[in-house]
Enzyme design. Sequence first.
Site, PDB file in Angstrom:
ATOM      1  N   ARG A 228       1.480  -4.732  -6.799  1.00 54.66           N
ATOM      2  CA  ARG A 228       2.293  -4.352  -6.489  1.00 54.66           C
ATOM      3  C   ARG A 228       1.781  -2.816  -7.473  1.00 54.66           C
ATOM      4  O   ARG A 228       1.842  -3.197  -8.208  1.00 54.66           O
ATOM      5  CB  ARG A 228       3.404  -4.691  -6.843  1.00 54.66           C
ATOM      6  CG  ARG A 228       3.970  -5.697  -5.598  1.00 54.66           C
ATOM      7  CD  ARG A 228       3.936  -5.393  -4.213  1.00 54.66           C
ATOM      8  NE  ARG A 228       5.139  -6.081  -3.604  1.00 54.66           N
ATOM      9  CZ  ARG A 228       4.387  -6.863  -2.203  1.00 54.66           C
ATOM     10  NH1 ARG A 228       2.519  -7.477  -2.664  1.00 54.66           N
ATOM     11  NH2 ARG A 228       5.373  -7.772  -1.536  1.00 54.66           N
ATOM     12  N   ASP A 252      -5.718  -1.204  -4.462  1.00 56.02           N
ATOM     13  CA  ASP A 252      -5.274  -1.843  -2.946  1.00 56.02           C
ATOM     14  C   ASP A 252      -3.414  -1.763  -3.300  1.00 56.02           C
ATOM     15  O   ASP A 252      -3.184  -2.009  -1.864  1.00 56.02           O
ATOM     16  CB  ASP A 252      -5.318  -3.757  -2.535  1.00 56.02           C
ATOM     17  CG  ASP A 252      -5.319  -3.640  -1.228  1.00 56.02           C
ATOM     18  OD1 ASP A 252      -5.737  -3.217  -0.332  1.00 56.02           O
ATOM     19  OD2 ASP A 252      -3.999  -4.704  -1.168  1.00 56.02           O
ATOM     20  N   GLU A 257       3.508   3.972  -0.234  1.00 59.96           N
ATOM     21  CA  GLU A 257       3.015   3.564   0.490  1.00 59.96           C
ATOM     22  C   GLU A 257       3.492   4.234   1.544  1.00 59.96           C
ATOM     23  O   GLU A 257       5.035   3.218   2.616  1.00 59.96           O
ATOM     24  CB  GLU A 257       2.339   2.284   1.150  1.00 59.96           C
ATOM     25  CG  GLU A 257       1.936   1.588  -0.373  1.00 59.96           C
ATOM     26  CD  GLU A 257       1.335   0.145  -0.839  1.00 59.96           C
ATOM     27  OE1 GLU A 257       2.000  -0.831   0.639  1.00 59.96           O
ATOM     28  OE2 GLU A 257       1.066  -0.540  -1.430  1.00 59.96           O
ATOM     29  N   HIS A 276      -3.611  -1.146   1.820  1.00 57.56           N
ATOM     30  CA  HIS A 276      -2.539  -2.538   0.863  1.00 57.56           C
ATOM     31  C   HIS A 276      -3.508  -3.840   2.515  1.00 57.56           C
ATOM     32  O   HIS A 276      -2.365  -4.188   2.943  1.00 57.56           O
ATOM     33  CB  HIS A 276      -1.266  -2.449   1.052  1.00 57.56           C
ATOM     34  CG  HIS A 276      -0.519  -3.339   0.847  1.00 57.56           C
ATOM     35  ND1 HIS A 276       1.084  -3.403   0.496  1.00 57.56           N
ATOM     36  CD2 HIS A 276      -0.017  -4.765   0.774  1.00 57.56           C
ATOM     37  CE1 HIS A 276       1.199  -4.310  -0.044  1.00 57.56           C
ATOM     38  NE2 HIS A 276       0.685  -5.017  -0.310  1.00 57.56           N
TER      39      HIS A 276
END
Length: 317
Positions: A228, A252, A257, A276
């Site tokens: 995360r 990622d 986000e 992600h």
Amino acid sequence: MNTVVIAQNLEEELVEKVKQTFNGWNIITGKDEEQWGPYIKDAAVIAGWKNAMTPYLQDAHSLKWVQSWSAGVDKHPLDEFKKRDIILTSANGVHAYPISETIFSLMLGWTRKINAYTRHQQSKTWHHAGLSLELHGKTVGLLGAGAIGKETAKIAKAFGMTVKGFRRSGENEEYFDEMYTLDNLLEILPECDYVVITLPLTDETNQLFTSAHFSKMKESSFLVNIGRGEIIDESALTRALQSSEIAGAGLDVFEKEPLPEDSPLWEMENVMITPHTAGSTEHYNNRVIEDIFLKNAESFLDQQLLPVNLVDYDKGY
């Protein structure tokens, strides 16, 4: 009639398997709110919890079990679930293959200069780019020894890498050469050529990785985060990359986000970004339904303890 809401678009074959297991139950499927919204108040089981469901929770008096569609459950209303004794199971394990592949694509992409060569191809530039590194024989520090960490460690051993693991218990695990607790992280980081974060987001891991940690890493080291974004102090990471305190990063996940367009991370040649998507796979729905949901459903219907991925609210995973 008892109701199961699966807030995903499933293949008909999977829907039929759910119907066979929940014989006589009302089975509702579909991603869109208009498909699942009218049925939340009557649902005993919800699979694929969405943030948009939270306002419905106050009227969902029949709800007994929630199956997350993701491994991480930090976006779920955990306190409310705990207060109401709602069972929560995660999708942990579904991502082991695709995410471990993503981790190695980032590590190999950096090590073998694929990121540089992709840019050169766009400009039709024939340039060596200083290619010299190998994965073989290097040391990787894996933060997290769950399904993803274990699969990553297994692949790392195929590259002849030394694998140093970090987990809450410090308990040894197959494919890991050494295992530590997170208390040992600052001590061991200087030994790692690659650092990979696969941890869930909890109170313990939130902002775990700070400027102090980057200062302990090798200048030649490469960081991968597929856990995360909030686990890392993103400002400290940006500074470490800009100042060459570490060599590069494959990311990622991010604190916010989608990653804002004004983030300097977008423009850095020593950063590889994926949106992600590390866990995306053609087998996702099948694995959640067949390997987790239906196995748990048998125990749920028999009023037994659910055997797969039962979340401990006190731990947060």
